[in-house]
Design a protein around this motif. Structure first.
Motif, mmCIF file in Angstrom:
data_model
loop_
_atom_site.group_PDB
_atom_site.id
_atom_site.type_symbol
_atom_site.label_atom_id
_atom_site.label_comp_id
_atom_site.label_asym_id
_atom_site.label_seq_id
_atom_site.Cartn_x
_atom_site.Cartn_y
_atom_site.Cartn_z
ATOM 1 N N ARG A 267 -5.009 8.052 5.068
ATOM 2 C CA ARG A 267 -6.089 7.091 4.810
ATOM 3 C C ARG A 267 -5.771 6.244 3.578
ATOM 4 N NH1 ARG A 267 -10.929 10.626 3.724
ATOM 5 N NH2 ARG A 267 -11.916 8.640 3.242
ATOM 6 N N ALA B 214 -8.936 8.849 -1.298
ATOM 7 C CA ALA B 214 -8.932 8.073 -0.059
ATOM 8 C C ALA B 214 -10.225 7.272 0.075
ATOM 9 C CB ALA B 214 -8.760 9.000 1.141
ATOM 10 N N GLN C 28 -10.312 3.174 0.025
ATOM 11 C CA GLN C 28 -10.934 2.456 1.135
ATOM 12 C C GLN C 28 -12.031 1.525 0.624
ATOM 13 O OE1 GLN C 28 -11.896 5.821 3.750
ATOM 14 N NE2 GLN C 28 -10.359 5.082 5.183
#
Length: 234
Positions: A75, A179, A183
């Motif tokens: 991710r 992660a 993001q």
């Protein structure tokens, strides 16, 4: 050979590993989804995950493909690539350049590799926490005529396993939190690009990403320099 050629070769190797991992898993029913996830993780992380995935069949049958660390690392790397692309040609490029992203990727890859190594280690029979705890209980009940020294050794073995598990779980949590943060950075950069937000609005989250990355690296370096106690078989 150009950087683009190297990237193509890396991708081809990742795809080849993904096919090998999927075939080795012999997916059936619910296992098909698990095998597909494990294969997908091989594309960006094949140097780390392919060896683990290809030997996972010899470990515990209930192990998750890729593990939490591998999934979180994938991710991070995916969001980083998209974030860098969103910055190209904008005033945000200095905040998340390709060089900066490469440094983040290196630390994430290192942390994911350690997590995968610990996870594989803890699947081995000699690192079974339940068996170690049962041995302690057996000695405490006086089974086998074992004395205080044997009890101390059994306790040390159990404690070592629990410390290793705590390290693995801490790495997984750190990667998962990073992660989520990367993001969020990616979406912030995309929004800033199209909405014309200021650089100041992105700087805070970039600083937080770097703090998390440096924390990952410091934890690994500290563990590497200190080492860890080898579990003692009883």
């Amino acid at each position: 050979m150009s950087l683009r050629d190297l990237a193509v070769l890396y991708l081809i190797a990742g795809l080849a590993c993904a096919v090998a991992v999927y075939r080795a898993a012999r997916p059936d029913g619910h296992g098909a989804r698990r095998a597909a996830l494990s294969a997908a993780l091989c594309v960006p992380l094949w140097p780390i995950w392919a060896p683990v995935a290809l030997t996972a069949g010899r470990g515990e049958s209930g192990a998750r493909p890729g593990g939490a660390g591998g999934e979180a690392a994938a991710r991070v790397l995916g969001a980083l690539r998209e974030g860098v692309s969103a910055c190209v040609g904008t005033s945000f490029e200095a905040l998340l350049s390709r060089e900066a992203a490469s440094r983040i990727e290196a630390e994430v890859t290192r942390a994911a590799a350690r997590h995968a190594e610990l996870d594989a280690l803890l699947r081995q029979s000699g690192f079974d926490e339940g068996a170690a705890a049962a041995r302690v209980a057996e000695i405490e009940r006086g089974g086998g005529g074992a004395g205080a020294r044997s009890l101390a050794t059994a306790h040390l073995h159990l404690e070592n396993i629990r410390r290793l598990r705590a390290m693995r779980d801490r790495d997984a949590r750190a990667l998962d939190e990073l992660a989520d943060l990367v993001q969020a950075l990616r979406t912030q950069l995309v929004l800033a690009r199209f909405a014309g937000s200021s650089v100041e609005g992105v700087g805070g989250i970039v600083s937080e990403v770097w703090a998390r990355v440096e924390g990952l690296g410091a934890a690994i370096d500290a563990a590497g320099s200190a080492g860890y106690e080898e579990p003692i078989e009883t």
